[in-house]
Design a protein around this motif. Structure first.
Motif, PDB file in Angstrom:
ATOM      1  N   MET A   1      36.396 -32.622  15.989  1.00  0.00           N
ATOM      2  CA  MET A   1      37.120 -33.462  15.024  1.00  0.00           C
ATOM      3  C   MET A   1      38.403 -34.007  15.648  1.00  0.00           C
ATOM      4  O   MET A   1      38.803 -35.140  15.392  1.00  0.00           O
ATOM      5  N   GLU A   2      39.048 -33.189  16.479  1.00  0.00           N
ATOM      6  CA  GLU A   2      40.270 -33.648  17.155  1.00  0.00           C
ATOM      7  C   GLU A   2      39.964 -34.703  18.210  1.00  0.00           C
ATOM      8  O   GLU A   2      40.736 -35.646  18.385  1.00  0.00           O
ATOM      9  N   LYS A   3      38.848 -34.541  18.894  1.00  0.00           N
ATOM     10  CA  LYS A   3      38.503 -35.467  19.979  1.00  0.00           C
ATOM     11  C   LYS A   3      37.960 -36.796  19.441  1.00  0.00           C
ATOM     12  O   LYS A   3      38.286 -37.866  19.950  1.00  0.00           O
ATOM     13  N   HIS A   4      37.120 -36.727  18.400  1.00  0.00           N
ATOM     14  CA  HIS A   4      36.458 -37.923  17.874  1.00  0.00           C
ATOM     15  C   HIS A   4      37.077 -38.297  16.529  1.00  0.00           C
ATOM     16  O   HIS A   4      36.722 -37.730  15.492  1.00  0.00           O
ATOM     17  N   ARG A   5      37.973 -39.244  16.545  1.00  0.00           N
ATOM     18  CA  ARG A   5      38.658 -39.639  15.315  1.00  0.00           C
ATOM     19  C   ARG A   5      37.708 -40.305  14.322  1.00  0.00           C
ATOM     20  O   ARG A   5      38.029 -40.414  13.140  1.00  0.00           O
ATOM     21  N   GLN A   6      36.552 -40.761  14.822  1.00  0.00           N
ATOM     22  CA  GLN A   6      35.592 -41.419  13.945  1.00  0.00           C
ATOM     23  C   GLN A   6      34.547 -40.444  13.396  1.00  0.00           C
ATOM     24  O   GLN A   6      33.585 -40.857  12.750  1.00  0.00           O
ATOM     25  N   LEU A   7      34.747 -39.139  13.631  1.00  0.00           N
ATOM     26  CA  LEU A   7      33.796 -38.129  13.176  1.00  0.00           C
ATOM     27  C   LEU A   7      34.100 -37.708  11.738  1.00  0.00           C
ATOM     28  O   LEU A   7      35.242 -37.389  11.393  1.00  0.00           O
ATOM     29  N   VAL A   8      33.043 -37.704  10.908  1.00  0.00           N
ATOM     30  CA  VAL A   8      33.146 -37.254   9.518  1.00  0.00           C
ATOM     31  C   VAL A   8      32.191 -36.087   9.331  1.00  0.00           C
ATOM     32  O   VAL A   8      31.050 -36.122   9.807  1.00  0.00           O
ATOM     33  N   ILE A   9      32.653 -35.035   8.652  1.00  0.00           N
ATOM     34  CA  ILE A   9      31.763 -33.918   8.338  1.00  0.00           C
ATOM     35  C   ILE A   9      31.576 -33.865   6.832  1.00  0.00           C
ATOM     36  O   ILE A   9      32.501 -34.113   6.058  1.00  0.00           O
ATOM     37  N   MET A  10      30.354 -33.539   6.425  1.00  0.00           N
ATOM     38  CA  MET A  10      29.993 -33.565   5.008  1.00  0.00           C
ATOM     39  C   MET A  10      29.111 -32.373   4.667  1.00  0.00           C
ATOM     40  O   MET A  10      28.368 -31.875   5.513  1.00  0.00           O
ATOM     41  N   GLY A  11      29.200 -31.944   3.445  1.00  0.00           N
ATOM     42  CA  GLY A  11      28.343 -30.867   2.972  1.00  0.00           C
ATOM     43  C   GLY A  11      28.841 -30.315   1.658  1.00  0.00           C
ATOM     44  O   GLY A  11      29.941 -30.641   1.204  1.00  0.00           O
ATOM     45  N   GLN A  12      28.054 -29.468   1.062  1.00  0.00           N
ATOM     46  CA  GLN A  12      28.423 -28.882  -0.222  1.00  0.00           C
ATOM     47  C   GLN A  12      29.496 -27.803  -0.020  1.00  0.00           C
ATOM     48  O   GLN A  12      29.328 -26.898   0.786  1.00  0.00           O
ATOM     49  N   ASP A  13      30.603 -27.976  -0.718  1.00  0.00           N
ATOM     50  CA  ASP A  13      31.676 -26.967  -0.761  1.00  0.00           C
ATOM     51  C   ASP A  13      32.389 -26.769   0.573  1.00  0.00           C
ATOM     52  O   ASP A  13      33.023 -25.737   0.788  1.00  0.00           O
ATOM     53  N   ILE A  14      32.331 -27.762   1.480  1.00  0.00           N
ATOM     54  CA  ILE A  14      32.920 -27.546   2.804  1.00  0.00           C
ATOM     55  C   ILE A  14      34.411 -27.888   2.857  1.00  0.00           C
ATOM     56  O   ILE A  14      35.080 -27.554   3.833  1.00  0.00           O
ATOM     57  N   ALA A  15      34.937 -28.529   1.833  1.00  0.00           N
ATOM     58  CA  ALA A  15      36.331 -29.002   1.885  1.00  0.00           C
ATOM     59  C   ALA A  15      37.296 -27.856   1.600  1.00  0.00           C
ATOM     60  O   ALA A  15      37.481 -26.965   2.429  1.00  0.00           O
ATOM     61  N   ASP A  16      37.928 -27.849   0.446  1.00  0.00           N
ATOM     62  CA  ASP A  16      38.941 -26.828   0.149  1.00  0.00           C
ATOM     63  C   ASP A  16      38.369 -25.410   0.220  1.00  0.00           C
ATOM     64  O   ASP A  16      39.047 -24.483   0.653  1.00  0.00           O
ATOM     65  N   TYR A  17      37.127 -25.257  -0.190  1.00  0.00           N
ATOM     66  CA  TYR A  17      36.503 -23.932  -0.199  1.00  0.00           C
ATOM     67  C   TYR A  17      36.172 -23.460   1.218  1.00  0.00           C
ATOM     68  O   TYR A  17      36.090 -22.256   1.475  1.00  0.00           O
ATOM     69  N   GLY A  18      35.956 -24.382   2.126  1.00  0.00           N
ATOM     70  CA  GLY A  18      35.678 -24.026   3.514  1.00  0.00           C
ATOM     71  C   GLY A  18      34.227 -23.743   3.818  1.00  0.00           C
ATOM     72  O   GLY A  18      33.911 -23.242   4.910  1.00  0.00           O
ATOM     73  N   GLY A  19      33.341 -24.039   2.865  1.00  0.00           N
ATOM     74  CA  GLY A  19      31.929 -23.749   3.063  1.00  0.00           C
ATOM     75  C   GLY A  19      31.602 -22.320   2.698  1.00  0.00           C
ATOM     76  O   GLY A  19      32.465 -21.442   2.705  1.00  0.00           O
ATOM     77  N   VAL A  20      30.334 -22.065   2.397  1.00  0.00           N
ATOM     78  CA  VAL A  20      29.965 -20.713   1.970  1.00  0.00           C
ATOM     79  C   VAL A  20      30.160 -19.694   3.089  1.00  0.00           C
ATOM     80  O   VAL A  20      30.298 -18.493   2.824  1.00  0.00           O
TER      81      VAL A  20
END
Length: 675
Positions: free
Chosen positions: A372-391
């Protein structure tokens, strides 16, 4: 069929009274729209002749619907992406795609957009901002979402237009894409061509709402109904809507009312359509009505009309002659295989500097964070991965570091999210999608195996997408959270499949997966997340695909495995120190390091393959077959496969332990050694 249909069009004198007046379009614009309507009509009439002559194999006619394709395309800017379907020839011609290449495409010639690998309108052209459909229809709606999201993130005031038919609105992908666009305020113009029939099934047998526009309202999306046979109304309305969408990004749905005057494709005919319907809609012909209006307004003269027809006809004949003169495409095996993937210029980042002993789960998190630091155009997506940090807490803290634009919680809609990732890639970005559990990928299966996997081979577009797959059993999670389903994907050309067994490999290969411009299924065994520790470099490094790791060297037997199976092998050898074995950790399954396997088998003469997946149709079967074909004369015993039972994975501990092959492996290993 062709002649009788043309008779309906040319013999009618009582055309539909369309409301063309009340607009502010200048004469030049009105004439340009006429020319844009005329061109696809004349091309289609020629294609129908070629179809009867056997010079093209199939045709999906848009005759009578041209005002939608032309009007929408004319209202967009040239920088706006558009995702058309079978009957949208007017999109391609309005974007001024070279007719010679279009004709070559429909004849399966090499200079066509798919080099003879796909037919009709199953292609795209980045230079024209057109993205091709696939026969499964639905995924392109999610792809449009991804293109629109990339535009938002890149601060572009663009609109993405995507087409579907009334039949496609029943697909789950339609609903997922609309919901996702609504939640994320994506500037997508959803265009429904309601032409009343899905092949032979009439509209009243497909849905019960009065208007398909109501489906947009249900998702909180602004929706409109437009007369799809009125070029002025289509152009005016879409122009106005797009102007507003650029100022205030949001999705908008338009239902274009029209009618399919010919068969779904020519071979299906129209016998199931009442004649009175054909006659009624024949009077609403978008080209002939508009032509009559322009003549009545003295904007189009008979002489100018004939001039336009002659110009288009000459262009068609000239380009068709060139396309017909082109030789048939010649098969070249090397070229076919090479074009499955976009060439990956692997850049090695060597592991140097400080190493810390960390868990498998931490290695995945580090690799993702540093990417994510290297590729500024990289987006990550998934259920509950944001504030919760993923399961599994792999993305914990990522929102603080990278923001919610790049770390995105998704609704439960795996198919739309995978398709959206494809759209991000098309529009110059990278995407990582986390499947909450690898089992859930089944609801996103179609766009993976039919879109991502085939897109580069079909028309040279690549899918810069990584799908993370937390997988595997041993934790009593039952049939829907425990599968190791790599075999669903290893057999699909166009997908790379990676399955590391150690933290060091997990970090370096995840970084390589994100750097790779091709679609990668990245399997992460949940049982290793917090049980496997290793010294891992703190800095950014990469590891190549297709290189197995030789963990132990021996003379008596070759043992091949991957994932958690590697740890079972090492544990078995610790318990039996007298066994002299080569142990190969495959690490990546596609590409597969056959060279390392063959080399070891030629040395030891015996091979046992351990996989966690159930036994039939998995990696062990293919490796066994490859070795039998290529190393038979070196074998001193039959190749042995050891795997889980041919049942779904059970929940109860005693059942799961006996389902998994760990205990059976040592018995089969000793038996093979004694052969």
């Amino acid at each position: 069929m062709f002649l009788s249909f043309r008779y309906i069009y040319t013999s009618l004198t009582n055309y539909h009274n369309m409301h063309y007046k009340g607009h502010i379009l200048d004469k030049a614009t009105q004439l340009k729209l006429y020319q844009q309507l005329l061109k696809p009509r004349l091309i289609e009439e020629k294609m129908l002749i070629l179809l009867r002559q056997g010079k093209i194999s199939k045709w999906f006619s848009g005759i009578g619907q041209e005002a939608i394709s032309v009007g929408v395309t004319a209202a967009l800017s040239d920088d706006d992406y558009i995702l058309p379907m079978h009957r949208n020839l007017g999109v391609f011609t309005s974007r001024n795609m070279p007719l010679r290449r279009l004709f070559a495409q429909w004849q399966g010639k090499k200079s066509g957009y798919t080099k003879g690998r796909d037919r009709s309108f199953h292609f795209g052209a980045k230079e024209h901002k057109i993205v091709g459909m696939i026969s499964h229809l639905g995924p392109q709606l999610g792809v449009a979402d991804g293109i629109a999201l990339a535009n938002l993130l890149q601060k572009k005031q663009s609109v993405t237009a995507v087409f579907t038919g009334e039949g496609g609105t029943s697909e789950g992908d339609f609903h997922e894409a609309l919901n996702l666009a609504a939640v994320w305020d994506l500037p997508v113009l959803f265009c429904i061509e309601n032409n009343r029939y899905g092949l032979s099934t009439p509209a009243h047998e497909q849905y019960r709402c009065e208007n398909l526009a109501d489906k947009g309202v249900g998702y909180g999306i602004e929706s409109h109904i437009v007369d799809g046979n009125n070029i002025i109304e289509v152009f005016d309305k879409v122009t106005q809507i797009c102007r507003e969408m650029r100022k205030t990004p949001r999705p908008v749905l338009i239902e274009f009312k029209t009618f399919r005057m010919r068969g779904h494709e020519e071979a299906s005919g129209t016998k199931y359509v009442p004649q009175q319907l054909l006659e009624k809609w024949g009077k609403k012909d978008p080209l002939l009505n508009y032509e009559q209006y322009l003549i009545g307004e003295k904007i189009l003269t008979p002489h100018l009309k004939e001039t336009f027809r002659t110009q288009v006809t000459d262009e068609i004949e000239e380009n068709l002659k060139e396309a017909l003169a082109e030789d048939d495409v010649v098969f070249n095996e090397d070229t076919e295989l090479k074009d499955v993937f976009k060439e990956c210029d692997y850049q090695e980042y060597k592991p140097t500097g400080v190493r810390n002993k960390i868990r498998f789960v931490d290695a995945i998190s580090q690799g993702l964070r540093q990417s994510m630091e290297k590729h500024r155009q990289l987006v990550i997506m998934g259920q509950d991965i944001a504030d919760y940090g993923g399961v599994f807490k792999i993305t914990e803290g990522f929102v603080d570091a990278f923001g919610k634009d790049r770390v995105r919680n998704t609704p439960i809609c795996e198919s739309a999210v995978v398709s959206l990732a494809m759209g991000l890639s098309i529009n110059g970005m990278k995407a990582v999608v986390e499947m909450q559990f690898a089992d859930f990928v089944s609801t996103g299966f179609n766009p993976i195996v039919n879109y991502l996997a085939k897109v580069h081979y079909r028309w040279g577009e690549n899918a810069d997408v990584v799908i993370r797959m937390p997988c595997g059993g041993g934790m009593g999670a039952g049939p829907f959270h425990s599968q190791t389903n790599e075999a669903w994907f290893t057999k699909t050309p166009g997908l790379k499949v990676v399955y590391p067994a150690f933290p060091f490999d997990a970090k370096g290969m995840l970084i390589s997966a994100i750097n790779d411009p091709n679609p990668v299924l990245f399997f992460e065994h949940k049982g290793l997340y917090r049980s496997s520790y290793q010294e891992v470099p703190v800095d950014y490094y990469s590891l190549p695909f297709g290189k197995a790791a030789l963990l132990k060297e021996g003379e008596a037997i070759t043992i091949v495995s991957y994932g958690l199976g590697v740890h079972w092998v090492l544990e078995a050898l610790e318990q039996n120190p007298g066994i002299s074995a080569d142990v190969l950790d495959l690490r990546s399954l596609q590409p597969l390091d056959t060279k390392a396997i063959y080399s070891s088998v030629k040395k030891t003469g015996k091979l046992i393959i351990l996989q966690e997946d159930s036994i039939f149709g998995g990696m062990a079967s293919d490796i066994s077959a490859l070795v039998m074909e290529n190393c038979f004369e070196y074998l001193d015993a039959p190749v042995k496969r050891v795997a889980s039972l041919q049942t779904p994975i059970p929940f109860a501990k005693s059942l799961e332990e006996n389902y998994l092959p760990k205990e059976r492996f040592i018995k089969e290993l000793l038996k093979l050694l004694a052969y």
